[in-house]
Enzyme design. Sequence first.
Site, PDB file in Angstrom:
ATOM      1  N   ASN A 210       0.881  -1.291  -0.510  1.00 18.35           N
ATOM      2  CA  ASN A 210      -0.391   0.205  -0.704  1.00 18.35           C
ATOM      3  C   ASN A 210       0.637   0.920  -0.113  1.00 18.35           C
ATOM      4  OD1 ASN A 210       0.900   0.361   2.907  1.00 18.35           O
ATOM      5  ND2 ASN A 210      -0.171  -0.911   3.089  1.00 18.35           N
ATOM      6  N   LYS A 291       9.738 -16.314 -11.700  1.00 22.45           N
ATOM      7  CA  LYS A 291       8.507 -15.523 -12.184  1.00 22.45           C
ATOM      8  C   LYS A 291       7.478 -15.895 -12.779  1.00 22.45           C
ATOM      9  CE  LYS A 291       8.861 -11.301 -14.768  1.00 22.45           C
ATOM     10  NZ  LYS A 291       9.086 -10.490 -15.656  1.00 22.45           N
ATOM     11  N   PRO A 307      -2.954 -12.309   9.027  1.00 22.86           N
ATOM     12  CA  PRO A 307      -2.859 -11.840  10.590  1.00 22.86           C
ATOM     13  C   PRO A 307      -3.053 -10.354  11.465  1.00 22.86           C
ATOM     14  CG  PRO A 307      -1.163 -12.892  10.932  1.00 22.86           C
ATOM     15  CD  PRO A 307      -1.778 -12.574   9.820  1.00 22.86           C
ATOM     16  N   ASP A 308      -4.372 -10.244  12.289  1.00 23.50           N
ATOM     17  CA  ASP A 308      -3.996  -8.571  12.824  1.00 23.50           C
ATOM     18  C   ASP A 308      -3.370  -8.173  14.314  1.00 23.50           C
ATOM     19  OD1 ASP A 308      -4.979  -6.239  14.292  1.00 23.50           O
ATOM     20  OD2 ASP A 308      -6.819  -6.788  13.427  1.00 23.50           O
ATOM     21  N   ILE A 309      -2.130  -7.387  13.358  1.00 24.44           N
ATOM     22  CA  ILE A 309      -1.256  -7.439  14.796  1.00 24.44           C
ATOM     23  C   ILE A 309      -1.609  -6.947  15.985  1.00 24.44           C
ATOM     24  CG2 ILE A 309       1.403  -7.163  15.032  1.00 24.44           C
ATOM     25  CD1 ILE A 309       1.703  -7.430  12.175  1.00 24.44           C
ATOM     26  N   PHE A 325      -4.397   2.943  14.407  1.00 20.70           N
ATOM     27  CA  PHE A 325      -4.462   4.272  13.731  1.00 20.70           C
ATOM     28  C   PHE A 325      -5.917   3.917  13.283  1.00 20.70           C
ATOM     29  CE2 PHE A 325      -1.581   7.295  13.463  1.00 20.70           C
ATOM     30  CZ  PHE A 325      -0.903   7.313  14.340  1.00 20.70           C
ATOM     31  N   LYS A 339     -13.327   0.200  15.611  1.00 22.95           N
ATOM     32  CA  LYS A 339     -11.949  -0.564  15.763  1.00 22.95           C
ATOM     33  C   LYS A 339     -11.572  -0.168  17.418  1.00 22.95           C
ATOM     34  CE  LYS A 339     -10.319  -0.166  10.746  1.00 22.95           C
ATOM     35  NZ  LYS A 339      -9.674   0.891  10.497  1.00 22.95           N
ATOM     36  N   LYS A 343     -10.568  -4.156  18.687  1.00 22.83           N
ATOM     37  CA  LYS A 343      -9.134  -4.751  18.943  1.00 22.83           C
ATOM     38  C   LYS A 343      -8.620  -4.435  20.667  1.00 22.83           C
ATOM     39  CE  LYS A 343      -8.062  -2.946  13.855  1.00 22.83           C
ATOM     40  NZ  LYS A 343      -7.607  -3.655  13.414  1.00 22.83           N
TER      41      LYS A 343
HETATM   42  N1  CTP Z   1      -3.620  -3.511  11.928  1.00 20.22           N
HETATM   43  C1  CTP Z   1      -2.943  -4.420  12.501  1.00 20.22           C
HETATM   44  N2  CTP Z   1      -2.751  -5.925  12.159  1.00 20.22           N
HETATM   45  C2  CTP Z   1      -3.196  -5.519  10.319  1.00 20.22           C
HETATM   46  C3  CTP Z   1      -4.407  -4.820   9.970  1.00 20.22           C
HETATM   47  C4  CTP Z   1      -4.377  -4.161  10.829  1.00 20.22           C
HETATM   48  O1  CTP Z   1      -2.081  -4.843  13.338  1.00 20.22           O
HETATM   49  N3  CTP Z   1      -3.103  -6.839  10.201  1.00 20.22           N
HETATM   50  C5  CTP Z   1      -3.336  -2.707  12.916  1.00 20.22           C
HETATM   51  C6  CTP Z   1      -3.057  -1.264  11.971  1.00 20.22           C
HETATM   52  O2  CTP Z   1      -1.225  -0.806  12.486  1.00 20.22           O
HETATM   53  C7  CTP Z   1      -3.357  -0.011  12.705  1.00 20.22           C
HETATM   54  C8  CTP Z   1      -5.027  -0.304  12.969  1.00 20.22           C
HETATM   55  O3  CTP Z   1      -4.874  -1.885  12.999  1.00 20.22           O
HETATM   56  O4  CTP Z   1      -3.385   0.193  13.778  1.00 20.22           O
HETATM   57  C9  CTP Z   1      -6.209  -0.100  11.920  1.00 20.22           C
HETATM   58  O5  CTP Z   1      -5.514  -0.394  10.885  1.00 20.22           O
HETATM   59  P1  CTP Z   1      -6.170  -0.375   9.686  1.00 20.22           P
HETATM   60  O6  CTP Z   1      -5.693  -1.241   8.131  1.00 20.22           O
HETATM   61  O7  CTP Z   1      -6.831   0.823   9.848  1.00 20.22           O
HETATM   62  O8  CTP Z   1      -7.885  -1.396   9.391  1.00 20.22           O
HETATM   63  P2  CTP Z   1      -8.196  -2.848   9.077  1.00 20.22           P
HETATM   64  O9  CTP Z   1      -8.150  -2.863  11.044  1.00 20.22           O
HETATM   65  O10 CTP Z   1      -7.250  -3.199   8.665  1.00 20.22           O
HETATM   66  O11 CTP Z   1      -9.837  -3.334   9.002  1.00 20.22           O
HETATM   67  P3  CTP Z   1     -10.193  -2.494   7.610  1.00 20.22           P
HETATM   68  O12 CTP Z   1      -9.091  -2.325   6.358  1.00 20.22           O
HETATM   69  O13 CTP Z   1     -11.339  -3.091   7.393  1.00 20.22           O
HETATM   70  O14 CTP Z   1     -10.061  -0.640   7.921  1.00 20.22           O
END
Ligand code: CTP
Length: 433
Positions: A210, A291, A307-309, A325, A339, A343
Site C-alpha cells: 500500500n 516469476k 493476522p491482525d497484529i 490507527f 476498531k 481490537k
Molecule cells: N492492523 C494490524 N494488523 C493488521 C491490520 C491492521 O496490526 N493485519 C492495525 C494497524 O496497524 C492499525 C489498525 O490495526 O493500527 C487499523 O488498521 P486499518 O488498516 O485502518 O484497519 P483494519 O483493521 O485493517 O480494517 P479495515 O482495513 O477493514 O478498515
Amino acid sequence: MKRLANKRILLGITGSIAAYKAGEIIRRLRDANADVRVVMTQGATEFVTPLTFQALSGNPVHQHLLDNDAEAAMGHIELARWADVILVAPASADFISRLCLGRANDLLGALCLASHVPLALAPAMNQQMWKDPATQTNVQTLRSRGVLLFGPDSGEQACGEVGEGRLMQPHALIDALADVFATGSLTGQTVLITAGPTREAIDPVRYLSNHSSGKMGYALATAAMEAGAEVILISGPVDKSLLVPHSVKTIHVTTAEQMLEQTQALAHKADILIAAAAVADYRPVLANSEKIKKSTESMMLQLQRNPDILATVKRQSPWLFSVGFAAETENLELHARQKLKDKGVEMIVANWVGHAATETQGTFGSDDNALKLFWDGGELELGVSSKARLARELVVLIASQYDNAIQSGRLNKEQREVENVVQLRSHSHDKKN
Ligand code: CTP
C-alpha cells in the site's frame, strides 16, 4: 544537539541592539541541522538588514503581515502551522508588552497568536527597562500563560550600564531550546512501534502493498524517544531517507507475518504499543517461487487474510497500553470507535485517506496530516500540522492516558511480570538443550 535536528524553528527578531546576535543563533541552529525561518519586526530591520538573515538561514525573511507575495508563498497561518517552536531572540520590551496584550498588528505578533507551539522569549533591553514594573508584570503574565523565558543575562550593556537585560549567550539559548523537546513524559517506559507498509510476495519480483510511507510511525519513534522512552521500532519497507535517532532500536521486516512475529517476541519488554503500520490485510495463498509469466488474458490471485497484529498482540499481552490507527475514506468516527472495541485497544488515532483527505491534510507520503483521537469516554481533534508536531502532541496524550490507565488499575502489570518469568525460564531451558 540531536534534539534540534530536523526541527522547524521560527526565529522572531525584534528591535534591539542585540539583533545582530541573531546571526550567531541562526548559525548554531543550522549547525544542529534545524530548519530555520526568520521573521523580523519593523524595529529589527532598523538594526540589521533582512538580507543578512536570509543569507544565514538559507530562507527568505518574512516581514509583513499583509504582503500579497509572501502570503501567496507561505502565508502567516501556514508559517504558524509550519513551526515546531517559536523563539523570539532578542525580545524587546515593546514586543513583550504587545505580546502580553495579544496584539496582532504585525507579522510576528499575529504568528504568536495563531500558533499553539511552545513560545520562548529571550529578552534583551536596558537594565532599567527590564526592571521596570511594567515589563516585570508583563513577563509574569506571559509566564503564567506558559510562555518560556530564556534569560536575560546580567553584565555590561551596550549603553554602558551594568545589570540584568543582556541577551542570553547563543550557546545557552540553543541548549534551552533543545530542552523544549525533551518532555520526559515517557521516562522509564518502553514503547514498541510498528511503522510503514508490509509487502506480501506474489512471486520473486512482485508484491502486494500500500501507499504508506512510514513517516508517521518514524515521527512517533523520534517523539517517544525525546519524551524519555526506550523505543523499539518494527518497520516495514520504507524509503532509506527516513531516519530515526540512533538510540531507537530498529528491526526491519517485510511481511505482516514477520511483523507479527517480532511484535509478539518483544511485547513482554514493552509498556506501550503504537501500531502505526499499514499492514496488508491479505497475502497471496501461494507466493510463486519463479516469476509468473504472462500467458492468459486474465488471471486469478487467491488471497488469504493476514493476522491482525494489533488485536493479536493486545489479546496475548493485555498489560500493553495499545494505540491503533484507523485510516478511513468514510464514516471516520464510526469505524474508529468500532476498531477501538474490536481490537480491545486503549486508543485509536483516526485520519482520512484517499479521496476523503483534503489536499492540506496530506496523509500517505505527505509531511502533514490531521488526526482525530478516540478513547473510551473521550476524543480530541489535532488540526492540520506536520507529522513531527502531531507525533509530539500524540505522545503527550498517550503518556497522560497511560498514567491514568495505570493509576486506575486498568492495565494489569503483574501479568507482564509473569510473562517475563516464563520468557526467562524458556530461554534458560533452550540454552541447556
Ligand atoms: N492492523 C494490524 N494488523 C493488521 C491490520 C491492521 O496490526 N493485519 C492495525 C494497524 O496497524 C492499525 C489498525 O490495526 O493500527 C487499523 O488498521 P486499518 O488498516 O485502518 O484497519 P483494519 O483493521 O485493517 O480494517 P479495515 O482495513 O477493514 O478498515
